[in-house]
Design a protein around this motif. Sequence first.
Motif, mmCIF file in Angstrom:
data_model
loop_
_atom_site.group_PDB
_atom_site.id
_atom_site.type_symbol
_atom_site.label_atom_id
_atom_site.label_comp_id
_atom_site.label_asym_id
_atom_site.label_seq_id
_atom_site.Cartn_x
_atom_site.Cartn_y
_atom_site.Cartn_z
ATOM 1 N N GLU A 38 0.913 -1.018 0.044
ATOM 2 C CA GLU A 38 -0.020 -0.148 -0.007
ATOM 3 C C GLU A 38 0.843 1.215 0.033
ATOM 4 O OE1 GLU A 38 -3.044 0.093 -0.434
ATOM 5 O OE2 GLU A 38 -3.258 2.492 0.173
ATOM 6 N N SER A 39 2.110 1.306 0.421
ATOM 7 C CA SER A 39 2.767 2.509 0.549
ATOM 8 C C SER A 39 3.765 2.633 -0.574
ATOM 9 C CB SER A 39 3.930 2.361 1.802
ATOM 10 O OG SER A 39 4.872 1.327 1.241
ATOM 11 N N MET A 40 3.380 1.730 -1.722
ATOM 12 C CA MET A 40 4.067 2.099 -3.100
ATOM 13 C C MET A 40 3.046 2.269 -4.025
ATOM 14 S SD MET A 40 7.199 -0.576 -2.972
ATOM 15 C CE MET A 40 7.778 -1.117 -1.163
ATOM 16 N N ASN A 41 3.308 3.331 -4.818
ATOM 17 C CA ASN A 41 2.467 3.387 -6.209
ATOM 18 C C ASN A 41 2.537 2.048 -7.193
ATOM 19 O OD1 ASN A 41 1.366 4.248 -8.588
ATOM 20 N ND2 ASN A 41 1.676 6.207 -8.367
ATOM 21 N N PRO A 42 1.716 1.517 -7.348
ATOM 22 C CA PRO A 42 1.619 0.109 -8.190
ATOM 23 C C PRO A 42 2.042 0.197 -9.437
ATOM 24 C CG PRO A 42 -0.464 0.714 -7.616
ATOM 25 C CD PRO A 42 0.167 1.606 -6.790
ATOM 26 N N ARG A 43 2.100 1.677 -10.041
ATOM 27 C CA ARG A 43 2.371 1.902 -11.404
ATOM 28 C C ARG A 43 3.828 2.495 -11.419
ATOM 29 N NH1 ARG A 43 -0.951 0.714 -14.638
ATOM 30 N NH2 ARG A 43 -3.104 -0.047 -13.768
ATOM 31 N N LEU A 44 4.575 2.710 -10.461
ATOM 32 C CA LEU A 44 5.996 3.110 -10.618
ATOM 33 C C LEU A 44 6.905 2.125 -10.585
ATOM 34 C CD1 LEU A 44 5.977 6.528 -8.359
ATOM 35 C CD2 LEU A 44 5.711 6.134 -10.658
ATOM 36 N N GLU A 50 12.070 3.927 -9.510
ATOM 37 C CA GLU A 50 11.404 5.333 -9.531
ATOM 38 C C GLU A 50 11.158 5.494 -8.089
ATOM 39 O OE1 GLU A 50 8.832 6.540 -13.111
ATOM 40 O OE2 GLU A 50 8.414 4.143 -12.756
ATOM 41 N N GLU A 58 12.474 8.667 -5.633
ATOM 42 C CA GLU A 58 11.719 9.782 -5.336
ATOM 43 C C GLU A 58 12.175 10.631 -4.287
ATOM 44 O OE1 GLU A 58 7.695 9.414 -3.427
ATOM 45 O OE2 GLU A 58 7.086 9.998 -5.449
ATOM 46 N N ARG A 93 13.502 3.408 0.382
ATOM 47 C CA ARG A 93 13.142 4.635 0.201
ATOM 48 C C ARG A 93 13.277 5.441 1.427
ATOM 49 N NH1 ARG A 93 6.906 5.150 -1.357
ATOM 50 N NH2 ARG A 93 6.927 4.348 0.906
ATOM 51 N N ARG A 120 -3.573 7.849 0.374
ATOM 52 C CA ARG A 120 -2.834 6.420 0.449
ATOM 53 C C ARG A 120 -1.370 6.586 1.024
ATOM 54 N NH1 ARG A 120 -4.229 2.802 -4.654
ATOM 55 N NH2 ARG A 120 -3.101 1.410 -3.477
ATOM 56 N N ASP A 121 -0.852 5.461 1.408
ATOM 57 C CA ASP A 121 0.446 5.707 1.972
ATOM 58 C C ASP A 121 1.579 6.099 1.097
ATOM 59 O OD1 ASP A 121 -0.463 4.738 4.394
ATOM 60 O OD2 ASP A 121 0.127 2.835 4.385
ATOM 61 N N PHE A 122 1.292 5.753 -0.093
ATOM 62 C CA PHE A 122 2.588 6.217 -0.891
ATOM 63 C C PHE A 122 2.549 7.655 -1.348
ATOM 64 C CE2 PHE A 122 -0.669 4.331 -3.924
ATOM 65 C CZ PHE A 122 -1.122 5.503 -4.830
ATOM 66 N N TYR A 146 3.241 17.864 -7.744
ATOM 67 C CA TYR A 146 3.835 16.587 -8.005
ATOM 68 C C TYR A 146 3.109 15.388 -7.786
ATOM 69 C CZ TYR A 146 7.561 13.068 -7.326
ATOM 70 O OH TYR A 146 8.207 11.942 -7.448
ATOM 71 N N ARG A 160 -0.934 8.615 -12.719
ATOM 72 C CA ARG A 160 -0.628 7.500 -12.880
ATOM 73 C C ARG A 160 -1.415 6.048 -12.406
ATOM 74 N NH1 ARG A 160 5.720 6.289 -13.781
ATOM 75 N NH2 ARG A 160 6.511 8.300 -14.008
#
Lengths: 595, 268
Positions: free
Chosen positions: A434-440, A444, A448, A498, B159-161, B174, B182
Amino acid sequence: MNAVLRVENLSAALPRGGRDVPIVEGLNLTINAGEMLALVGESGSGKTIAALSIMRLLPPGATLTGGVWLGGQNLALLPESALRRVRGRDAGMVFQNPLAALNPSRTVASQIAEAWRVHNGGGKNTARVLELLGEVGIPNAAARLGDYPHQFSGGQRQRVMLAMALACAPKLLIADEPTSGLDPLIARQIMELIARLRRELNMAVLFVTHDLSVVEAHADAVQMLYAGKSVEWGSAKQFFTHPRHPYSEALLGSIARVGQARLHNIPGSLPEPEARPPGCRFAPRCAHCQPDCEAAFPPPSQFGATTAACFYPRPVQDRHAGVEALPVTAPRRFITQLQVQHLSVRYAGKTGWFGAKAAMPALRDASFSLGRGECLGVVGESGSGKSTLGRAILQMLPYEGQVLLEDTDFAALHGAARCARRRRLQLVFQDPRESMNPRLRIGEIIAEPLRLQGQLPQAALREKVETLLRRVGLNAQLAGLFPGTLSGGQAQRVAIARALAASPDIIVLDEPTSSLDVSTQAMLLNLLKDIAYTDALSYILISHDFAVVSYMADRIAVLHEGRIVELNDTAALIAAPRHAYTAALIAAAPQPRGV
Amino acid sequence: MNNRGGLLAGLALGGLIFCLGFIAPLLVTADPYAIHPAYALQPPSLMFPLGTDELGRNELWLILSGSFATLSVALPAAALAFASGVAYGLACGLAPAWVDHVLMRLLDAVLALPSLIVLLFFAALVPLNNISLVLLLGLISWPALARLVRNEALAQRGRDFVLAAEQSGASRFYVARVHLLRVMAPVLVVNGTFMVGDAIFSLSALSFLGLGVQPPQVSWGSLLQSALNIIALDPWWLILPPGLLVFASLLAASLTGQGLLARWGNAR
């Protein structure tokens, strides 16, 4: 002793990618009346599929072989209509998430009554429902008959599920992770309730769990699964004191316990069902592996009250050997880095434009300091305000009081200066996915914080990312992948990388290991410990797991209903808890082995 | 039809219509609007593959230039609606709560008006040319997307990210650019596809009422309308082609959108 449940050579395969993949292979087990057998394994070991195949509750397309004998019938051969009569009447089941298993639009009483009515007919049967609610320890049951599931707490919902499972006085209870997701004190109560009911009702219990420490005190027998096969089984007492299979030994060693010096690392990860090794399943990760281990699956050999499938079983060790006691040293002294003074947080419960403002205090008057290189543990149950405390320090929410980083109050900073200072506080979340954008891409994601800090040439950026990946024990090639392809442990390592990329002074770790398996948790905690040591990093470790906190922290703060009720050096806190709540937390945590 | 087949069929059909609108008109050498009364209302023949209209104009050439007119208005209109919807939605989702409230009530007001009526109202007020039509159609069909984007942005920004990025100093811009857009990409592409279909349909409806593409230019809608004027003479070759083209473009947009939705619907 008469066997209630006898499982013979049970195998289950699920269709995956066009072919049948075996998940459980050749499971044998017997449970007698009044006995609790713990079926233990990490996620991916096949334990849940094993429990489901006993009641033939597998998803469509699954294939099942072997025999399941319950009450003189072979369930594996029973027609579906006869099987429905067995489910619920002869065997009750409880699952992990009681809220998902209860119908939110019907009263709890009607759902319990239904469980009884399906098999026995008749009307509302309030008397039986009351009796059941009393049995599972719902206080003032008569007044709660008209209540809906959302009006019960998490622990009470699990009690309600138990009442439903017990409605027809089954001979067998199958409990699949009934305590995970509950606070430790509540989990312990549910565990004790199941243990008591089994004795009172002379019921056989199959307890499925990933957490050995949960069943340590109550199970009569243990069966350990690894990658679909049983590796060790037999008397719980002997298993917990003298595990003979290297996997059992390693897994027991990787459970964080109160006052432990170093957790055992199991390298690697559980193989996917498609890629299970031909010989001993554990061989690739085993520290005592010999060449012949990889050739054939070892036959079981009996060692007193337990049996292990291993060519080179571990010797019986002295009960206290291998358990390093916490070295009794003077508490470390630190240079103060962060000061938190009279920190309070209220959540504004506002409804619409004209709704009344109601402030909910989540954290009240917290004060403490954190030294450079120090790890402060924050323990408490859910709702105690521990996550709120972490987020207020990170400047993620509005608060009253002061947070000073190196004697500068955050309230006095604005704009870029505040941003730069805030960056020195980083965090690692509970759920790494959940703590990472699944599309990056992983690269990346780690880059960040570096990108946000300023311009770095592409090559330098890539090099830095690769260094960070190696730092957290990952292959630098992962940079090109998406987070969806990672395991939970790997993903959490990326999240740590990260956080490190921002070159922080303090990292807030919010339940960093609670979504991970025991062996992965141990590896991650050791990694965090090593990083803190080499970088003089400070941690604020937030967890509901007292043992994990005591393993990591120099000092521990106990949060209860939004207040810090106790704050002391770890060793002193364990030796002499001053608050009753602290004492209860310590008692509910896994205790040192063999003590 | 399975999802993959539907998606492929939708893309193929869409591509075909696109070629019809933007490549085939290049092959028209003569003036498509030239009147030849001697050949009025000819049914399809070798000389006139789609027959002629009541003024003796070659229907095939009319259809081709009508396709160009329809698509060259509808596609920019859909793009404009898409861009305004995304921008407005992101602004609502990232702004402070009170700004969001005001912007959303404004949006509710726009949504409350039936879009065709509003379209007719403005079409009667402003001089109609291709640019004003793009603006009209574009500015009328964004609110639904704006609401969707706003809700999605609100759901994603906690969300966490996103929190992690903000901790490292990420600005709202940003976060919107790198994270929100995305994560929302599948939703946006799917809805953008549907918007193209909507724009074609709205333009055709307007043109049918005489308020769309203005004469001497023709469009699918105006071709249908002029055929309707002489329906007593049963000119089936004038009614079917523009009707089928409107239908086919809606079908293409719908199949593509549904196919993408099925493919990406659960990709979070």
